[in-house]
Write an enzyme that holds these catalytic residues in place. Structure first.
Site, PDB file in Angstrom:
ATOM      1  N   CYS A   1       3.320  -4.934   6.713  1.00 19.34           N
ATOM      2  CA  CYS A   1       2.805  -4.519   5.141  1.00 19.34           C
ATOM      3  C   CYS A   1       4.223  -3.759   4.517  1.00 19.34           C
ATOM      4  CB  CYS A   1       1.632  -3.484   5.487  1.00 19.34           C
ATOM      5  SG  CYS A   1       0.119  -4.179   5.937  1.00 19.34           S
TER       6      CYS A   1
ATOM      7  N   HIS B   1       0.857  -1.256   0.139  1.00 23.47           N
ATOM      8  CA  HIS B   1       0.057   0.074  -0.028  1.00 23.47           C
ATOM      9  C   HIS B   1       1.022   1.057  -0.040  1.00 23.47           C
ATOM     10  CE1 HIS B   1       0.748   0.835   4.189  1.00 23.47           C
ATOM     11  NE2 HIS B   1       0.487  -0.356   4.340  1.00 23.47           N
TER      12      HIS B   1
END
Length: 233
Positions: free
Chosen positions: A209, A193
């Protein structure tokens, strides 16, 4: 009986006759120094000049000006920025993976998108901090633009213990920590992301992440689709 009196008898005692030592002085004062029959006449009278009285000068005193001290930090913070090595660029690739595959090197902090012709498009990334590292092979199962964020309950509890309260839900937008785009990996809680903290690219800072600059994740988003193979090592 009336007596007639002459003009000579107006005073009981005649006043004294006073003559100027210089018989010409009255005339000189009237002529103001002009010439009489070609002869310059100078007055002996002294010229008097009247001056306005002046006030006595004040004695000026000086004193040092007190200036407020400028408070400077003992250790000024360095400006935030990202190392240019993590900007996108084309590199050679001969790792054996098919074009379209994403490979993430968590040690070097690079994401590679394999292309045709023995090349790859390389991006800088931020990865999991110590204790949150992981490796594996997954596929992109979902794509989202300006994704919303629901922090896992474990993360909420962990951050609360540090004195930081996370929201249960946050709408997508510039202030959202997931940034402009998100690529969801399988059934895991991990994503590739964007971020609103681009200076963290190249560092181990996340909870697992893979972070990219918003500009970079938007570029990657247009190049891959759902089902793309992702290798994290």
């Amino acid at each position: 009986m009336a007596f007639s009196a002459s003009a000579q008898d107006r005073y009981g005692t005649k006043p004294p006759v006073v003559l100027s030592p210089d018989l010409a002085a009255p005339w000189v004062m009237q002529l103001g120094g002009r010439s009489i029959t070609g002869t310059s006449v100078r007055s002996n009278a002294k010229k008097v000049i009247f001056r306005q009285p002046t006030a006595p000068r004040r004695q000026l005193t000086t004193r040092p000006v007190q200036r407020a001290a400028v408070q400077r930090p003992a250790n000024p913070a360095k400006p935030r920025g990202m190392d240019p090595v993590y900007l996108p660029q084309e590199v050679s690739y001969d790792g054996g993976q098919k074009p379209g595959t994403i490979i993430i090197d968590t040690n070097a902090r690079f994401l590679y998108l394999v292309q045709d012709g023995g090349t790859a498009r390389r991006y800088g990334v931020g990865v999991g901090k110590p204790g949150f590292e992981w490796a594996g092979t997954h596929k992109i199962t979902r794509k989202a633009e300006w994704p919303s964020w629901r922090p896992p309950s474990e993360m909420i509890a962990r951050e609360k213990a540090k004195g930081r309260i996370l929201p249960v839900f946050m709408e997508g937008g510039p202030n959202n920590p997931l940034g402009a785009r998100a690529l969801y990996l399988g059934s895991t809680l991990y994503r590739i992301h964007g971020t609103n903290q681009p200076w963290t690219i190249g560092q181990a800072v996340s909870s697992g992440c893979i972070r990219m600059r918003n500009e970079d994740v938007m570029d990657l988003y247009t190049r891959v689709g759902v089902g793309t193979k992702v290798i994290v090592k």
